[in-house]
Write an enzyme that holds these catalytic residues in place. Structure first.
Site, PDB file in Angstrom:
ATOM      1  N   TRP A 103      -1.491  -7.054  -0.573  1.00  0.00           N
ATOM      2  CA  TRP A 103      -2.508  -6.810   0.459  1.00  0.00           C
ATOM      3  C   TRP A 103      -3.740  -7.664   0.237  1.00  0.00           C
ATOM      4  CZ3 TRP A 103      -0.102  -5.161   4.345  1.00  0.00           C
ATOM      5  CH2 TRP A 103       0.926  -4.229   4.221  1.00  0.00           C
ATOM      6  N   ASP A 172     -10.811  -2.496   0.202  1.00  0.00           N
ATOM      7  CA  ASP A 172      -9.647  -1.957   0.894  1.00  0.00           C
ATOM      8  C   ASP A 172      -9.167  -0.746   0.101  1.00  0.00           C
ATOM      9  OD1 ASP A 172      -7.211  -1.335   2.001  1.00  0.00           O
ATOM     10  OD2 ASP A 172      -6.344  -3.341   1.798  1.00  0.00           O
ATOM     11  N   LYS A 196      -1.794   6.345   4.756  1.00  0.00           N
ATOM     12  CA  LYS A 196      -1.383   6.564   3.376  1.00  0.00           C
ATOM     13  C   LYS A 196      -1.885   7.930   2.889  1.00  0.00           C
ATOM     14  CE  LYS A 196       0.199   2.315   3.419  1.00  0.00           C
ATOM     15  NZ  LYS A 196      -0.655   1.161   3.300  1.00  0.00           N
TER      16      LYS A 196
END
Ligand SMILES: *Cc1c(COP(=O)(O)O)cnc(C)c1O
Length: 360
Positions: A103, A172, A196
């Protein structure tokens, strides 16, 4: 119909059962409106209360001061990879990106596509991202430092946030937001795809410090501009109403049932600690992340062979332990232990793992 399984999916992932039950119970007639939450106007008092309650609970849980604004956007965490450099690097300044996995790599890619002069002062790519870099030589003139607090795919997590001096961090937190308290001291922005740890897919939570909004240029598209959402309380256009409603219920569960983020943190440490300790002593299962960099949310591990891993994942599924396959890019196994996963679920997993090992 089959009863609910133990769900170790990485995202979308398990949600607290009381939240799902509340959604079910109030689905046809939300708050005496005579309509479902998916049918009411986003401009109605009913929805406005949901949105504002989600914002207020976020503020209380993370102990945010007045400098921060809580927003809900669409486009997932992935759209943030594009919006962050677009909004904060318009004047030719640079930013630092620490590369700790898939990511982070995507975030770097989206900044480079826009020809932004970003730098990567540290990366753990040399060892397939199995650790978090330390003693990073950050650039003092960077507009921000971007990090991924929890690396969902590689199973690593920053044990504590780095010292970036006066440069604000942009983080993030897609896979560990609300998993424990956060020291907001030097944080300019936090963002997290909801699917998530705090809700269903469709909403991205953005917590932004107001001085960062001063960096936002006028001449970028309206829907890609943080100011647009900040000025309209996330309601410039139709927000993802159902996702925000579910997030609100998850945050209520965190505050009122769990008792806040310190309590959540203790539970998460116990859960991951139980699993790592078992594996470390097993002589069979091997955690892939370095000690000190191990994720409390996504526990990645290997068995002695790929054949055994295949059998393990298949047999686990037969025993109602689902979602234990590692990300397709890395293989192996992964148990995601987000907030909604209880210690009883981890204990059931460990029992199965013991049994499987004994039979192998
Ligand atoms: C899943 C994930 C993303 C991507 O999220 P989308 O909402 O699918 O765009 C980004 N960062 C991290 C850390 C993730 O776990």
């Amino acid at each position: 119909m089959k009863d609910r399984i133990h769900n170790f999916n990485a995202g979308p992932a398990a949600l607290p059962l009381p939240v799902l039950e509340e959604i079910k119970d109030s689905f046809l007639n939300f708050n005496h409106s005579g309509m479902s939450i998916t049918e009411i106007s986003h401009r109605s008092k009913w929805f406005e209360d949901v949105l504002n309650d989600a914002v207020e609970r976020t503020r209380r849980l993370l102990k945010l001061n007045d400098q921060y604004q809580v927003l809900f956007l669409q486009g997932g965490a992935s759209l943030q990879f594009c919006m962050i450099p677009l909004n904060f690097l318009s004047d030719g300044r640079s930013a630092d990106y620490v590369n700790t996995g898939t990511w982070s790599t995507n975030a770097i890619k989206e900044a480079r596509i826009q020809n932004k002069p970003i730098k990567v002062p540290a990366s753990s790519e040399d060892r397939n991202f199995c650790y978090i870099p330390q003693n990073i030589p950050f650039n003092k003139d960077a507009a921000y430092v971007h990090i991924t607090s929890n690396n969902t795919i590689k199973g690593t997590q920053w044990a504590s946030l780095p010292n970036t001096g006066k440069v604000p961090m942009v983080i993030d937190m897609s896979s560990d937001i609300m998993s424990g308290p956060v020291d907001m001291d030097n944080i300019g922005m936090i963002y997290a795809g909801a699917q998530k740890n705090i809700g269903p897919a469709g909403a991205c939570m953005v917590i932004i410090r107001k001085d960062l909004l001063d960096l936002v240029p006028d001449n970028i598209p309206t829907m890609l501009k943080y100011k647009t959402f900040a000025e309209k309380n996330s309601m410039y256009n139709t927000p993802p109403c159902f996702a925000i409603y579910t997030i609100q219920l998850v945050l209520k569960w965190l505050e009122e049932t769990i008792g806040g983020l310190e309590k959540m943190d203790a539970r998460n440490r116990k859960k991951a600690g139980t699993l790592y300790q078992f594996m470390d002593n097993s002589g069979f299962y091997k955690a892939t992340a370095d000690k000190g960099s191990r994720s409390l949310m996504n526990v990645t591990f290997r068995l002695p062979s790929e054949d055994l891993e295949k059998a393990f994942i298949a047999e686990a599924a037969q025993n109602d332990l689902g979602g234990l396959k590692g990300h397709r890019s890395v293989g192996g196994c992964r148990a995601s232990l987000y907030n909604a996963t209880g210690i009883d679920v981890v204990n059931d997993l460990v029992s199965f793992m013991k049994d499987f090992q004994n039979r192998s």
